[in-house]
Design a protein around this motif. Structure first.
Motif, PDB file in Angstrom:
ATOM      1  N   GLY A   1     -52.718 100.399 -73.688  1.00 38.81           N
ATOM      2  CA  GLY A   1     -53.829 100.169 -72.395  1.00 38.81           C
ATOM      3  C   GLY A   1     -54.036  98.601 -72.349  1.00 38.81           C
ATOM      4  N   PHE A   2     -53.820  97.981 -73.395  1.00 39.28           N
ATOM      5  CA  PHE A   2     -54.158  96.501 -73.457  1.00 39.28           C
ATOM      6  C   PHE A   2     -52.926  95.945 -72.594  1.00 39.28           C
ATOM      7  CE2 PHE A   2     -53.484  92.247 -75.100  1.00 39.28           C
ATOM      8  CZ  PHE A   2     -54.732  91.620 -74.988  1.00 39.28           C
ATOM      9  N   LEU A   3     -51.550  96.462 -73.065  1.00 41.83           N
ATOM     10  CA  LEU A   3     -50.433  95.818 -72.259  1.00 41.83           C
ATOM     11  C   LEU A   3     -50.157  96.214 -70.940  1.00 41.83           C
ATOM     12  CD1 LEU A   3     -48.035  96.236 -75.553  1.00 41.83           C
ATOM     13  CD2 LEU A   3     -48.995  94.215 -74.903  1.00 41.83           C
ATOM     14  N   THR A   4     -51.028  97.152 -70.445  1.00 37.33           N
ATOM     15  CA  THR A   4     -50.482  97.729 -69.245  1.00 37.33           C
ATOM     16  C   THR A   4     -51.792  97.688 -68.396  1.00 37.33           C
ATOM     17  OG1 THR A   4     -50.780  99.959 -70.038  1.00 37.33           O
ATOM     18  CG2 THR A   4     -48.465  98.911 -69.950  1.00 37.33           C
ATOM     19  N   VAL A   5     -52.825  98.393 -68.614  1.00 39.30           N
ATOM     20  CA  VAL A   5     -53.872  98.795 -67.930  1.00 39.30           C
ATOM     21  C   VAL A   5     -54.637  97.524 -67.545  1.00 39.30           C
ATOM     22  CG1 VAL A   5     -55.865 100.158 -67.552  1.00 39.30           C
ATOM     23  CG2 VAL A   5     -53.875 101.209 -68.252  1.00 39.30           C
ATOM     24  N   TYR A   6     -54.911  97.061 -68.787  1.00 34.56           N
ATOM     25  CA  TYR A   6     -55.824  95.563 -68.820  1.00 34.56           C
ATOM     26  C   TYR A   6     -55.264  94.384 -67.948  1.00 34.56           C
ATOM     27  CZ  TYR A   6     -58.253  91.478 -70.624  1.00 34.56           C
ATOM     28  OH  TYR A   6     -59.189  90.364 -70.778  1.00 34.56           O
ATOM     29  N   PRO A   7     -53.709  94.140 -67.840  1.00 32.53           N
ATOM     30  CA  PRO A   7     -53.454  93.073 -66.727  1.00 32.53           C
ATOM     31  C   PRO A   7     -53.618  93.638 -65.365  1.00 32.53           C
ATOM     32  CG  PRO A   7     -51.688  93.840 -68.012  1.00 32.53           C
ATOM     33  CD  PRO A   7     -52.747  94.417 -68.767  1.00 32.53           C
ATOM     34  N   LEU A   8     -53.363  95.102 -65.266  1.00 28.13           N
ATOM     35  CA  LEU A   8     -53.468  95.574 -63.868  1.00 28.13           C
ATOM     36  C   LEU A   8     -54.962  95.450 -63.377  1.00 28.13           C
ATOM     37  CD1 LEU A   8     -52.215  96.905 -61.498  1.00 28.13           C
ATOM     38  CD2 LEU A   8     -52.574  99.201 -62.792  1.00 28.13           C
ATOM     39  N   GLY A   9     -55.715  95.511 -64.333  1.00 31.02           N
ATOM     40  CA  GLY A   9     -57.420  95.545 -63.889  1.00 31.02           C
ATOM     41  C   GLY A   9     -57.638  93.918 -63.697  1.00 31.02           C
ATOM     42  N   MET A  10     -56.988  93.248 -64.503  1.00 32.86           N
ATOM     43  CA  MET A  10     -57.107  91.901 -64.358  1.00 32.86           C
ATOM     44  C   MET A  10     -56.984  91.285 -62.869  1.00 32.86           C
ATOM     45  SD  MET A  10     -59.002  90.401 -66.459  1.00 32.86           S
ATOM     46  CE  MET A  10     -60.203  91.916 -66.273  1.00 32.86           C
ATOM     47  N   LEU A  11     -55.833  92.011 -62.359  1.00 35.64           N
ATOM     48  CA  LEU A  11     -55.107  91.635 -60.891  1.00 35.64           C
ATOM     49  C   LEU A  11     -56.359  91.991 -60.068  1.00 35.64           C
ATOM     50  CD1 LEU A  11     -51.344  92.773 -61.121  1.00 35.64           C
ATOM     51  CD2 LEU A  11     -52.133  90.292 -60.864  1.00 35.64           C
ATOM     52  N   ILE A  12     -56.816  93.208 -60.004  1.00 36.64           N
ATOM     53  CA  ILE A  12     -57.898  93.403 -59.095  1.00 36.64           C
ATOM     54  C   ILE A  12     -58.933  92.424 -59.378  1.00 36.64           C
ATOM     55  CG2 ILE A  12     -59.427  95.297 -58.654  1.00 36.64           C
ATOM     56  CD1 ILE A  12     -57.433  97.310 -59.719  1.00 36.64           C
ATOM     57  N   TYR A  13     -59.478  92.096 -60.535  1.00 33.45           N
ATOM     58  CA  TYR A  13     -60.384  91.269 -60.582  1.00 33.45           C
ATOM     59  C   TYR A  13     -60.262  89.777 -60.094  1.00 33.45           C
ATOM     60  CZ  TYR A  13     -63.851  88.176 -63.312  1.00 33.45           C
ATOM     61  OH  TYR A  13     -64.683  87.174 -63.536  1.00 33.45           O
ATOM     62  N   GLY A  14     -59.022  89.284 -60.506  1.00 30.86           N
ATOM     63  CA  GLY A  14     -58.256  88.117 -59.676  1.00 30.86           C
ATOM     64  C   GLY A  14     -58.375  88.030 -58.543  1.00 30.86           C
ATOM     65  N   SER A  15     -57.963  89.046 -57.656  1.00 31.98           N
ATOM     66  CA  SER A  15     -57.876  89.127 -56.318  1.00 31.98           C
ATOM     67  C   SER A  15     -59.213  89.063 -55.650  1.00 31.98           C
ATOM     68  CB  SER A  15     -56.919  90.057 -56.056  1.00 31.98           C
ATOM     69  OG  SER A  15     -57.876  91.411 -56.040  1.00 31.98           O
ATOM     70  N   LEU A  16     -60.186  89.257 -56.526  1.00 31.15           N
ATOM     71  CA  LEU A  16     -61.613  89.231 -55.736  1.00 31.15           C
ATOM     72  C   LEU A  16     -62.587  88.091 -56.145  1.00 31.15           C
ATOM     73  CD1 LEU A  16     -62.654  93.103 -56.311  1.00 31.15           C
ATOM     74  CD2 LEU A  16     -61.871  91.926 -54.221  1.00 31.15           C
TER      75      LEU A  16
ATOM     76  N   ALA B   1     -66.739  79.490 -62.902  1.00 30.10           N
ATOM     77  CA  ALA B   1     -67.555  80.181 -62.307  1.00 30.10           C
ATOM     78  C   ALA B   1     -67.329  80.457 -60.651  1.00 30.10           C
ATOM     79  CB  ALA B   1     -68.875  79.483 -62.490  1.00 30.10           C
ATOM     80  N   GLY B   2     -67.527  81.415 -60.310  1.00 33.31           N
ATOM     81  CA  GLY B   2     -67.432  81.389 -58.788  1.00 33.31           C
ATOM     82  C   GLY B   2     -68.015  82.901 -58.206  1.00 33.31           C
ATOM     83  N   GLU B   3     -67.549  83.259 -57.066  1.00 34.15           N
ATOM     84  CA  GLU B   3     -68.147  84.324 -56.448  1.00 34.15           C
ATOM     85  C   GLU B   3     -67.055  85.410 -56.085  1.00 34.15           C
ATOM     86  OE1 GLU B   3     -70.094  83.030 -52.908  1.00 34.15           O
ATOM     87  OE2 GLU B   3     -68.381  82.728 -51.995  1.00 34.15           O
ATOM     88  N   PHE B   4     -67.376  86.692 -55.749  1.00 34.37           N
ATOM     89  CA  PHE B   4     -66.375  87.553 -55.479  1.00 34.37           C
ATOM     90  C   PHE B   4     -66.539  87.858 -54.024  1.00 34.37           C
ATOM     91  CE2 PHE B   4     -67.641  88.668 -59.833  1.00 34.37           C
ATOM     92  CZ  PHE B   4     -66.525  88.987 -60.486  1.00 34.37           C
ATOM     93  N   ASN B   5     -65.013  87.809 -53.386  1.00 37.71           N
ATOM     94  CA  ASN B   5     -65.185  88.189 -52.081  1.00 37.71           C
ATOM     95  C   ASN B   5     -63.754  88.569 -51.430  1.00 37.71           C
ATOM     96  OD1 ASN B   5     -63.292  85.717 -51.815  1.00 37.71           O
ATOM     97  ND2 ASN B   5     -64.962  84.364 -51.935  1.00 37.71           N
ATOM     98  N   LEU B   6     -63.460  88.688 -50.508  1.00 36.63           N
ATOM     99  CA  LEU B   6     -62.018  89.134 -50.075  1.00 36.63           C
ATOM    100  C   LEU B   6     -61.315  88.042 -49.394  1.00 36.63           C
ATOM    101  CD1 LEU B   6     -63.507  92.642 -48.176  1.00 36.63           C
ATOM    102  CD2 LEU B   6     -62.529  92.513 -50.620  1.00 36.63           C
TER     103      LEU B   6
END
Length: 557
Positions: free
Chosen positions: A17-32, A40-45
């Motif tokens: 999970g750390f090798l696969t799901v974690y970086p995929l989840g971070m992609l979603i986080y980073g894209s927002l 520090a920043g804000e979340f947007n589209l």
């Protein structure tokens, strides 16, 4: 015992999970997230809004067009070469099979730099020879173009597809085609209605995998496409992060998430096309694969195969050797001969540090990945444990993430880890990325090996008092050792050639040879790149020789 098994399964799931799901989840986080990792920043589209721009649409179109073009051309050549090796009487087919697959094991950055010197429109060796022979001022080839990008991608795509297809041609019962011919069908009708349809599952899988590799390609577009203004998804991600005064991580991560979506769509498309259809080509009836006599044409097919080897291996290696001995590539006068480039590389501590890092990561990464892949394969193939399907999905997931996309995910993930987990900026960041990228290969290799072993062997070991780990290591892995060794060498080659993830995760102290070669090439030092390239060719030939010896031992009666 059940508690130990549950703990082992839980630990494996956490690691995968750390090798696969974690970086995929971070992609979603980073894209927002509006700011670079760690700020520090804000979340947007805004990142996804960037995907609606005209430039983004052009980048997507370029990626799809280049990937489709090189896949169609590569698949056609791979089918031809597979047919020649498996189904004809072409001379020296065993040697041809080895030579055709060799480009797959050579790092793409190496052949890219070689063809950058061969096909440069001004001072490329091919164009200099062409101008000298014809007296023209117009170049014969220009690798800094659409054609150059596609051609270089084909150089390692054709061997990849050939490896997938040649055994399928060997295993197909020729009686099926002979029955078609006896029923009055022509050769072309037989090929379209019988051979092609029976090969459809493998051809579709090969097409999808090659198309995915085309989408995730980085070396060809960055070397040949960027100077020509041709941007694709991978180079756009790289440019947004590394080639701007203020890196735009949010847009780059959104592009990465778009790439993952494309990969998933391609896999779902394959399932939709082939779901529920039967394509049985091998039955219990014995048969001897027959070859097609080509007569005098057999030497033409031999020359066609050798031409591919010359263009993809021999010519680039000769160019690397040539440019390494002259002050400037393209100026091959006697008074320009020098050994200074070899002296410079020998005295460059950064190069040797990068070589040490590369070999260390290759040795540790390949070994760790094969052990992890063996455990995952054992769980999915030889047990009925609950959760094994989750393990199977987790080991498959990295196929949907190009190296540079996985690199972005890990980049976000490592920065956001607690301070007591110091991974960011260390060599462990590269190691974890390589393990994630190589896990699908390790699992597929060991799943096939474990699947061929009778469960009686394992049960006999356990009856005689061996523990789970003793049985796994002394019995299963010992019997599957040839496959383990072949998988290890494939992973070592993969780490040796990896650039797209490395270019985002390296630090000043953790550079690898592929990154150094790209930096030296863009810095205007192609002659020294040639020296490094020759070093890598030597490593590739050495490990390829070892791999072939192991494969022969595995297949020996």
């Amino acid at each position: 015992m059940k508690i130990t098994r549950a703990a082992a399964l839980g630990g494996l799931l956490v690691l995968l999970g750390f090798l696969t799901v974690y970086p995929l989840g971070m992609l979603i986080y980073g894209s927002l997230h509006s700011t670079p990792p760690g700020m520090a920043g804000e979340f947007n589209l805004d990142g996804y809004r960037a995907l609606l721009s005209e430039r983004a649409l052009n980048v997507l179109w370029n990626s799809l067009t280049i990937a489709f073009t090189k896949t169609v051309l590569s698949l056609a050549l791979a089918v031809f070469f597979s047919w020649v090796v498996a189904r004809t009487d072409t001379p020296f087919r065993g040697a041809i099979e080895i030579l055709i697959t060799l480009p797959f094991f050579i790092p793409p950055i190496l052949t890219a730099t070689a063809w950058g010197m061969l096909g440069n429109p001004e001072v490329g060796t091919i164009n200099l020879a062409w101008k000298w022979l014809t007296g023209t001022t117009e170049p014969l080839v220009n690798v800094y173009s659409w054609g150059g990008v596609v051609w270089h991608m084909m150089q390692y795509s054709v061997p990849f597809l050939f490896l997938l297809l040649v055994d399928a041609f060997r295993s197909m019962d020729p009686a099926l085609e002979e029955s078609s011919r006896m029923s009055g069908a022509s050769r072309m009708q037989t090929f379209c209605r019988v051979t092609f349809m029976l090969m459809l599952p493998m051809l579709t899988s090969a097409f999808i995998l090659s198309f995915i590799r085309g989408i995730e390609a980085f070396e060809s577009p960055v070397i040949f496409g960027t100077p020509a203004g041709i941007e694709v998804l991978t180079t756009e991600i790289y440019n947004l992060i590394s080639q701007q005064a203020v890196p735009n991580y949010q847009a780059a991560t959104a592009y990465g998430f778009l790439s993952v979506g494309l990969m998933l769509a391609l896999v779902l498309l394959r399932w939709r096309l082939l779901g529920g259809r039967s394509f049985t080509t091998v039955s219990g009836k014995g048969y001897s694969p027959r070859v097609t006599p080509l007569g005098r044409w057999r030497w033409l097919t031999f020359l066609a195969c050798m031409l591919f080897f010359v263009l993809t291996v021999a010519l680039p290696v000769v160019q690397l050797a040539l440019s390494s001995f002259f002050k400037f590539f393209g100026f091959y006068q006697r008074d320009m001969f020098t050994l200074d480039h070899y002296r410079s590389i020998w005295a460059n501590r950064d190069i040797w540090e990068a070589l040490r890092n590369t070999l260390l990561l290759g040795l540790v990464g390949a070994s760790t990945t094969m052990v992890l892949g063996s455990l995952a394969a054992y769980l999915t193939v030889r047990t009925q444990w609950k959760g094994r399907r989750v393990v199977e999905v987790l080991t498959w997931l990295p196929w949907t993430m190009p190296g540079i996309v996985l690199g972005i995910g890990f980049l976000w993930g490592f920065v956001l880890l607690p301070d007591w987990i110091p991974i960011y900026g260390t060599i462990n960041a590269l190691l974890l990325a390589y393990i994630a990228l190589g896990t699908p290969v390790a699992v597929r290799v060991m799943s096939g090996a474990f699947g061929q072993l009778s469960k009686d062997i394992e049960e006999s070991s356990r009856v005689h008092g061996a523990t789970f780990w003793q049985t796994l290591w002394r019995i299963l892995i010992a019997l599957a050792w040839p496959s383990f060794a072949v998988g290890w060498i494939l992973l070592f080659f993969g780490i040796l050639r990896e650039l797209s993830a490395s270019i985002l995760l390296y630090s000043a102290d953790t550079k690898v040879l592929s990154v150094v070669m790209l930096q030296m090439w863009t810095g205007g030092n192609p002659e020294e790149v040639s020296v490094i390239g020759l070093m890598l060719v030597g490593l590739v030939l050495l490990f390829r020789f070892v791999e072939l010896r192991l494969m022969r031992r595995q297949l020996a009666p």
